[in-house]
Each structure stands twice: as C-alpha cells, then as structure tokens.
Design a protein around this motif. Structure first.
Motif, PDB file in Angstrom:
ATOM      1  N   HIS A 111       0.830  -1.199   0.000  1.00  0.00           N
ATOM      2  CA  HIS A 111       0.000   0.000   0.000  1.00  0.00           C
ATOM      3  C   HIS A 111       0.871   1.258   0.000  1.00  0.00           C
ATOM      4  N   THR A 112       0.299   2.340  -0.453  1.00  0.00           N
ATOM      5  CA  THR A 112       1.005   3.623  -0.430  1.00  0.00           C
ATOM      6  C   THR A 112       1.166   4.075   1.015  1.00  0.00           C
ATOM      7  N   PRO A 113       2.128   4.953   1.294  1.00  0.00           N
ATOM      8  CA  PRO A 113       2.314   5.417   2.678  1.00  0.00           C
ATOM      9  C   PRO A 113       1.051   6.014   3.287  1.00  0.00           C
ATOM     10  N   ALA A 114       0.311   6.803   2.514  1.00  0.00           N
ATOM     11  CA  ALA A 114      -0.909   7.405   3.050  1.00  0.00           C
ATOM     12  C   ALA A 114      -1.931   6.337   3.417  1.00  0.00           C
ATOM     13  N   THR A 115      -2.054   5.306   2.589  1.00  0.00           N
ATOM     14  CA  THR A 115      -3.003   4.230   2.876  1.00  0.00           C
ATOM     15  C   THR A 115      -2.564   3.431   4.093  1.00  0.00           C
ATOM     16  N   VAL A 116      -1.271   3.171   4.212  1.00  0.00           N
ATOM     17  CA  VAL A 116      -0.756   2.456   5.380  1.00  0.00           C
ATOM     18  C   VAL A 116      -1.139   3.197   6.658  1.00  0.00           C
ATOM     19  N   MET A 117      -0.946   4.502   6.658  1.00  0.00           N
ATOM     20  CA  MET A 117      -1.225   5.288   7.858  1.00  0.00           C
ATOM     21  C   MET A 117      -2.722   5.325   8.150  1.00  0.00           C
ATOM     22  N   ALA A 118      -3.533   5.503   7.117  1.00  0.00           N
ATOM     23  CA  ALA A 118      -4.982   5.578   7.313  1.00  0.00           C
ATOM     24  C   ALA A 118      -5.524   4.254   7.860  1.00  0.00           C
ATOM     25  N   ARG A 119      -5.062   3.139   7.311  1.00  0.00           N
ATOM     26  CA  ARG A 119      -5.551   1.840   7.778  1.00  0.00           C
ATOM     27  C   ARG A 119      -5.089   1.557   9.207  1.00  0.00           C
ATOM     28  N   ALA A 120      -3.871   1.970   9.547  1.00  0.00           N
ATOM     29  CA  ALA A 120      -3.392   1.788  10.913  1.00  0.00           C
ATOM     30  C   ALA A 120      -4.232   2.601  11.895  1.00  0.00           C
ATOM     31  N   SER A 121      -4.650   3.788  11.476  1.00  0.00           N
ATOM     32  CA  SER A 121      -5.492   4.624  12.339  1.00  0.00           C
ATOM     33  C   SER A 121      -6.844   3.966  12.579  1.00  0.00           C
ATOM     34  N   VAL A 122      -7.429   3.391  11.528  1.00  0.00           N
ATOM     35  CA  VAL A 122      -8.715   2.702  11.669  1.00  0.00           C
ATOM     36  C   VAL A 122      -8.556   1.501  12.604  1.00  0.00           C
ATOM     37  N   PHE A 123      -7.466   0.762  12.448  1.00  0.00           N
ATOM     38  CA  PHE A 123      -7.228  -0.386  13.324  1.00  0.00           C
ATOM     39  C   PHE A 123      -7.170   0.048  14.787  1.00  0.00           C
ATOM     40  N   LEU A 124      -6.419   1.106  15.071  1.00  0.00           N
ATOM     41  CA  LEU A 124      -6.281   1.554  16.452  1.00  0.00           C
ATOM     42  C   LEU A 124      -7.608   2.058  17.002  1.00  0.00           C
ATOM     43  N   ASP A 125      -8.394   2.715  16.167  1.00  0.00           N
ATOM     44  CA  ASP A 125      -9.704   3.210  16.602  1.00  0.00           C
ATOM     45  C   ASP A 125     -10.640   2.057  16.948  1.00  0.00           C
ATOM     46  N   GLU A 126     -10.531   0.950  16.218  1.00  0.00           N
ATOM     47  CA  GLU A 126     -11.410  -0.195  16.456  1.00  0.00           C
ATOM     48  C   GLU A 126     -10.880  -1.112  17.563  1.00  0.00           C
ATOM     49  N   LEU A 127      -9.642  -0.893  17.989  1.00  0.00           N
ATOM     50  CA  LEU A 127      -9.075  -1.687  19.060  1.00  0.00           C
ATOM     51  C   LEU A 127      -9.730  -1.287  20.380  1.00  0.00           C
ATOM     52  N   ASP A 128      -9.789  -2.228  21.303  1.00  0.00           N
ATOM     53  CA  ASP A 128     -10.432  -1.963  22.590  1.00  0.00           C
ATOM     54  C   ASP A 128      -9.472  -1.168  23.483  1.00  0.00           C
ATOM     55  N   THR A 129      -9.280   0.097  23.146  1.00  0.00           N
ATOM     56  CA  THR A 129      -8.381   0.962  23.905  1.00  0.00           C
ATOM     57  C   THR A 129      -8.781   2.407  23.686  1.00  0.00           C
ATOM     58  N   ASP A 130      -8.423   3.255  24.638  1.00  0.00           N
ATOM     59  CA  ASP A 130      -8.672   4.688  24.485  1.00  0.00           C
ATOM     60  C   ASP A 130      -7.381   5.435  24.129  1.00  0.00           C
ATOM     61  N   ARG A 131      -6.345   4.697  23.775  1.00  0.00           N
ATOM     62  CA  ARG A 131      -5.052   5.321  23.476  1.00  0.00           C
ATOM     63  C   ARG A 131      -4.983   5.767  22.015  1.00  0.00           C
ATOM     64  N   PHE A 132      -4.209   6.822  21.779  1.00  0.00           N
ATOM     65  CA  PHE A 132      -3.866   7.205  20.413  1.00  0.00           C
ATOM     66  C   PHE A 132      -2.352   7.105  20.266  1.00  0.00           C
ATOM     67  N   ALA A 133      -1.858   7.290  19.063  1.00  0.00           N
ATOM     68  CA  ALA A 133      -0.418   7.160  18.825  1.00  0.00           C
ATOM     69  C   ALA A 133       0.012   8.158  17.767  1.00  0.00           C
ATOM     70  N   THR A 134       1.206   8.706  17.950  1.00  0.00           N
ATOM     71  CA  THR A 134       1.830   9.499  16.897  1.00  0.00           C
ATOM     72  C   THR A 134       2.764   8.585  16.113  1.00  0.00           C
ATOM     73  N   CYS A 135       2.953   8.900  14.848  1.00  0.00           N
ATOM     74  CA  CYS A 135       3.753   7.994  14.010  1.00  0.00           C
ATOM     75  C   CYS A 135       4.286   8.757  12.806  1.00  0.00           C
ATOM     76  N   LEU A 136       5.435   8.314  12.313  1.00  0.00           N
ATOM     77  CA  LEU A 136       5.987   8.831  11.064  1.00  0.00           C
ATOM     78  C   LEU A 136       6.459   7.621  10.255  1.00  0.00           C
ATOM     79  N   TYR A 137       6.034   7.568   9.004  1.00  0.00           N
ATOM     80  CA  TYR A 137       6.380   6.451   8.123  1.00  0.00           C
ATOM     81  C   TYR A 137       7.061   7.000   6.880  1.00  0.00           C
ATOM     82  N   ALA A 138       8.262   6.511   6.615  1.00  0.00           N
ATOM     83  CA  ALA A 138       9.032   6.927   5.441  1.00  0.00           C
ATOM     84  C   ALA A 138       9.288   5.709   4.564  1.00  0.00           C
ATOM     85  N   GLN A 139       8.921   5.825   3.288  1.00  0.00           N
ATOM     86  CA  GLN A 139       9.127   4.740   2.322  1.00  0.00           C
ATOM     87  C   GLN A 139      10.196   5.203   1.338  1.00  0.00           C
ATOM     88  N   ALA A 140      11.337   4.524   1.370  1.00  0.00           N
ATOM     89  CA  ALA A 140      12.503   4.977   0.603  1.00  0.00           C
ATOM     90  C   ALA A 140      12.806   4.021  -0.539  1.00  0.00           C
TER      91      ALA A 140
END
Length: 687
Positions: free
Chosen positions: A404-433
């Motif tokens: 997946h493209t970097p933007a898609t990777v980040m968006a899908r990871a955000s959806v996963f974390l939102d659906e996880l049974d937790t109230d935590r959020f996360a900051t992240c940086l992804y670089a594809q070289a």
C-alpha cells in the motif's frame, strides 16, 4: 513497627477513610491530608497519639502547633516539603510533641505522596505512632531532659542516612551510599560491612572503608556458621557486642581478622523486610564501649530504614526488568540488512518501575528494493501502552508489506487503532525509501518532523505536512495523510526519533529540535556512532520519557542492471502522483550518472504523462529502465488504443508542441501496442 508502617502505606486508595484495625491494635493512627483544600483528616488513634480530643482539632495542620513545638514543626515541614518538591513517593520522620500534661513524647510519622497523572501532588496519606519506647526507655522525666540533646543528635544520624537512601533506585545505589566514607562517618562507625541473603547463604556485598578487613573465607558463608551476621539472620534480633573481650570470646574465627582495626564494640543488625530477613549489616566502632538503650533503639530504627530501602530497590529492579523485558519483546529482535543503506536503531527506557512507554521503531523490507522506516509513540507510560504498541507495530508492518502507499498504510493503521479496545492514540511517522533513486515518501501522524543530514555534515529539519495522530483521525473521520517527498542523495542520512530525544521540561519543542539539529551536524558520519552519541546525550540529560531513534543513511548506489525497472502509477486527477513520478525520474537519472540530461529527460517524461492524462481515460503507468550500453528508456502506458499524432500549434497556441519537444529532445521515440492499450516510449543516450 517500621515494617508495619511500610506495609500500611500499601493500602488501597480509600485508606485512611476506612482504616485497617490492625493499625489501631499496634498503636498506629492514620491520616489523610488533602493538599488541594489543606484539610487534614485523622482517625481516633491519631488523635490519641497527639494527645488531642477529636473536637479539639479543626482539620487544619497548623492547629497541631498546640502539641508540636515550633522547632519540631519547622523540621517536619521541611522534610515533607522536600519530599514533595523532589518527586519522592514517601517520607519518614521522627519528631517530638508536648503532651497535655507537659511531658515530651517522641512520635514517628511515615507518609505516602499521591500524585495525579501529571505528577502534581494531590494527597498525603500515612501513619503516626508513639515512638518513645522505640527510641528510648527512660525511667524518669529528669533523665529524659538530660538526654534530649544526645538523642536528637542520634536521631539526626538516622535522618541523614535515610535522606541519602531515599534516592536509591537500585541495590547498588544502597550499597554505594553505605560504602561511601562520608556515609560511614555519618553512622559514627569506624567500619561497616553488609551482606545479603541468597539461597541459604550470606554474600558480603559491601565493606567500608574498602578492603579493610573482610577475609576471602568469609565473603560467602552459610547462615548456620558461627559469624555475627549469621546469628542475627537466624534469630532476627540485633546483636550488640560491647567489648573486645566479648567479641573475641563469642566469635573466635572472625576476631583475629579484626585485631588490626582496634575494634572496641560492634552492632550487628538484621535487615528485615516484609517479615523475612534479606540481609544483615555490621557497624564496628573503635572509640566506644557499650550501647545505651536509646542508642540501641536508634540503630534498630536505622537497620529498619536500610532494610526498607533495600527491599524497595529489589522490587524496583524486578519491576523494571519485567517491564523492559515486555517492551523489548514488542520491539523488532533484529533489524534486516538493507541493500544500499546503513541503518542504526536505538531504544532507551527512562521510565521507573512498571511505568514503561509505548515508543517503537521498525525497518520493513519492501518489494522492488524499497524499504519502510517507522517511528512512533503510543500515548501513556504503562504496560497497556507497550501492548498497544506491539499490536500497532505488527499492523503497520503488514499493511506496508502488502504494497500500500504510505498514506493508505497510515490511514488503515489509524482505523485499526480506533477499532481496538483501547482509548489510546499514537503518533507515528512512516518513510518509504527507494534507495535506487533516493526518493523518500514521508507521511506524518501527529509526530515530530524528521531531520536530514547531508554528506558535508550540515543538517536541517524537514517540514512534513501531517495528519491527526493514529486513532484520532479515524475517530473524527479525517483520514487524509498528505505525502511529502524527500530526496535522499548518496551520503545523506534521514533521522527519525520520538519526542523523548527532543523535549525537556520547561523548554519549547522548536528549541529542542534546533539543539538536536546542531548535535547531529556535529556528530560522527557513521550512523551507529551517531546513534550512540545521541542516546548518551539523552541518558546524561535524564528525563521521564523513553527515546526511540532510527537512522537511515543512503550509500552510493550500485549501477543499475540492464533491464532494471522503476515504475510509478499515475491516476487521473492525482497531482501528487504526478509529482512523485517527476521526483522518481529526476532522482534515478542523477543516481545513474546522467545529470547532464536530467532536465531534458524529466521534461520529455512530463510531456508524455500529461498527454496520456489529457487525451485518454483512466490512469497511466510510468516506467524508467536502463537498457545497458548507455541507454535509458522511458515508457508511459495507458489503456487507450488511440495513437498520438503531431499537431501544428498556432502562433498563440499553448498545446500541440508536446510531441515536437519529444522528437527534438529524445534520441529515439515510438509507440507500441499493449493489449487493448499502448505505450509511448523514448530513449536517451547517456554517459
């Protein structure tokens, strides 16, 4: 008594509102001091300790001055204030009160400071007890008055050593405090020895001054052997040896090793915590004989304080080992070898005990010789944050490996974390070289920007457009993550880190980034050495946050093999994809040694892509490959079978010149049928 007080401080949140009856049975009163309102709640037993009736106390701490003399109140206030200010979890102090009938009473208090999530103190809960019998057993008030000053000095010894031990975080810290020459002098002894119980034996771990008298044969001995330490561990009772003659008679094996020290008396204290012996300590004196009742009480209190410090250090080390083991299990065990790049990763835990963080890094091999670099930080400092981090790391790796493209990777990871049974959020940086071309696509989710160090050592912050942190972007329906492109030339290093490397209390984030930029610029070229230097800097600075660090340095790329291909998909109405294709072509051409024709090749490619998007429907695929023998070939494939044709542009025409430019600049060009579509190609001869 001190052990009972320590265990009392481990009671639940609602204590002392619902006091433990065991406290009352042991003559201990409890209190709860609300630092917000200033009100102090004491139970019935605490009122008795202060010789007050419940109706005589209005809940204000200053009202206790009717029983606590001003000098004692000032000393107690200083102990509490210091503990609150330096971030300590607890404190303990002895102080005198004046009873209703005018008689003095020694009192001991031990408090536990409760703080909110930000570290701000909110409450102090603890116990008070009558400590007169512990510290002294005087028979008359007149004798007590004569001994007050001497006992005050002895009590200060306990407080001095206890204050030094309050900052001990490990067993070695406790040992270092006791081994220090000044520490021995504070204890009033000429020499000190300490041993810890291990598997039915006593192992001597400290002597002061170092090398003074411990013979090799006694460094490890059984608990049933005839040594003073063995005796106090077996009996759980202190041992006071009041003369050289008594020492020589009672312990003939050990005494010959002490004759050169001119020992006149000794005190051996069992170190008891949670009802079991964990070690023993010996204090040897060369200027006194015998011990008064008060001196014995003070030494017993000292042994209790040292035992509690040791147990706290042991539990802390166990908790920290457990927490760090959990966190290390969540991080990658090994970092894969990346062709065309040098990679260094580091992690430093600055947390205390079980309070670990959710920082992580990852390096992900991707198809086509590309590599993904991830840095992130889950909200919170506990085992839950580490568990969420482990799941999020695996999910990000899976999405990236799927292509997946970097933007898609980040968006899908955000959806996963939102659906996880937790109230935590996360900051992240992804670089594809893409290390063949040096093109790096970067997306950022609430994380700090990366740094780029050039081959000449200069360094700057790379501003990356960002989206919301993972979890929050899905919750608020804002899953857009703009992609920024960075060109990583040979010898350049990309640095990703978490905010623990940058932020300091009371400082601005931008100031921290500027300091880090200067450190990176002044650091060594080798990424491993540079990573080590940055981690050492973080350790020297201290701090309450973890640090994760990832360095990616591009090596001089190998020459492309004939037939090697780079591709970029360009969708209709996708200006970012068009920009990425341009970057890919320019970086690849420069990397492959054709800098002199880079502008011409980029211009021709731009014309072919634009024509495909304007005159056909659907998307296009841009390919760049080396054919060997100094030839580069660009192809733009689309799904239309309509062939391109030259058109004459009018004098004021803005179109119709595309194929003319291609014909003039390319060494050869043409069109090939591809199934239901076609591919327009052109070739360039390069050095």
């Amino acid at each position: 008594m001190a052990d009972r007080a320590a265990s009392a401080l481990s009671l639940p949140e609602d204590w002392p509102a619902h006091p433990d009856p065991i406290l009352a049975l042991n003559g201990m009163g409890s209190f709860d001091w609300d630092l917000e309102t200033g009100l102090l709640h004491m139970d019935v037993q605490a009122h008795e300790v202060f010789d007050l009736l419940p109706e005589e106390f209005d809940g204000r701490p200053e009202s206790l001055c009717v029983r606590v003399p001003s000098p004692e109140a000032a000393r107690l206030d200083a102990v509490v204030s210091r503990a609150i200010k330096d971030g300590s979890e607890n404190y303990g102090a002895y102080f005198r009160i004046r009873c209703r009938d005018g008689s003095p009473r020694w009192t001991h208090t031990q408090g536990y400071i409760r703080r909110d999530a930000s570290g701000r103190p909110r409450r102090v809960v603890g116990i008070v007890r009558d400590a007169t019998q512990e510290l002294a057993d005087s028979t008359t008030r007149s004798l007590r008055a004569a001994q007050d000053e001497a006992l005050r000095q002895q009590t200060n010894v306990v407080q001095t050593v206890s204050a030094a031990l309050a900052h001990a975080r490990s067993v070695q810290d406790v040992i270092d405090v006791l081994k220090d020459t000044h520490g021995v002098r504070h204890l009033g002894a000429a020499s000190l020895v300490m041993g810890l119980v291990e598997a039915g034996r006593i192992r001597l771990v400290a002597e002061a001054p170092p090398g003074s008298f411990i013979p090799v044969s006694t460094q490890v001995h059984r608990i049933d052997e005839p040594y003073p330490m063995s005796e106090v561990v077996r009996t759980l009772q202190p041992l006071f040896i009041e003369s050289p003659e008594e020492f020589a008679e009672g312990y003939p094996i050990l005494w010959p090793h002490l004759t050169d020290l001119h020992i006149t008396s000794a005190a051996y204290l069992p170190l008891i915590a949670q009802g079991r012996p964990i070690g023993a300590m010996g204090l040897l004196y060369d200027d006194r004989r015998g011990f008064s009742t008060e001196e014995r009480a003070v030494l017993v209190a000292l042994g209790s304080s040292i035992a509690q410090s040791l147990m706290r250090a042991m539990l802390y080390e166990q908790d920290k080992d457990l927490a760090q083991g959990l966190q290390q299990a969540m991080l990658p065990r090994t970092i894969p070898s990346v062709r065309g790049a040098d990679v260094a990763v580091r992690y430093r835990s600055a947390a205390l005990g079980r309070d670990i963080g959710g920082d992580w890094y990852d390096v992900i091999p991707l198809p086509g010789g590309r590599v993904g670099a991830v840095i992130g930080d889950v909200q919170g400092h506990d085992t839950h944050a580490a568990a969420v981090m482990g799941q999020l790391r695996i999910v990000l790796r899976a999405y990236a490996a799927e292509g997946h493209t970097p933007a898609t990777v980040m968006a899908r990871a955000s959806v996963f974390l939102d659906e996880l049974d937790t109230d935590r959020f996360a900051t992240c940086l992804y670089a594809q070289a893409d290390l063949a071309t040096g093109v790096v696509q970067v997306v950022r989710a609430g994380h700090i920007d990366p740094l780029l160090r050039h081959a000449d050592g200069s360094c700057h912050r790379v501003p990356v457009a960002g989206g919301l942190p993972l979890g929050l972007s899905a919750e608020f329906g804002r899953l857009e993550y703009p992609v920024s492109t960075v060109e990583l030339d040979p010898g350049h290093t990309l640095l990703l880190c978490t905010d623990g490397l940058v932020e300091q209390p009371g400082t601005d984030l931008d100031d921290g980034m500027r300091r880090l930029t200067e450190l990176v610029a002044a650091g060594p070229d080798d990424v491993g050495d540079l990573a080590d230097r940055l981690i050492r800097m973080a350790e020297e600075r201290g701090g309450d946050d973890d640090v994760a660090l990832l360095l990616l340095r591009r090596r001089v790329p190998e020459s492309p093999r004939p037939g090697g291909r780079l591709q970029q998909h360009v969708g209709p109405g996708d200006p970012e994809a068009l920009t990425h294709a341009r970057h890919m072509i320019r970086a690849a051409v420069q990397a492959w040694g054709a800098r002199d024709r880079a502008d011409e090749i980029e211009l021709v490619a731009d014309e072919l892509i634009t024509n495909a998007l304007m005159h056909t429907e659907g998307s296009s695929v841009v390919s760049l490959r080396s054919l060997g023998e100094g030839r580069l070939r660009i192809e733009v494939a689309d799904s239309s079978s309509a062939l391109p044709r030259r058109r004459e542009a009018g004098e004021d025409g803005v179109s119709g010149r595309g194929l003319l430019l291609v014909d003039r600049l390319a060494d050869a060009w043409g069109v090939e049928a591809r199934g239901g579509g076609k591919a327009v190609w052109c070739e360039f001869r390069v050095p």
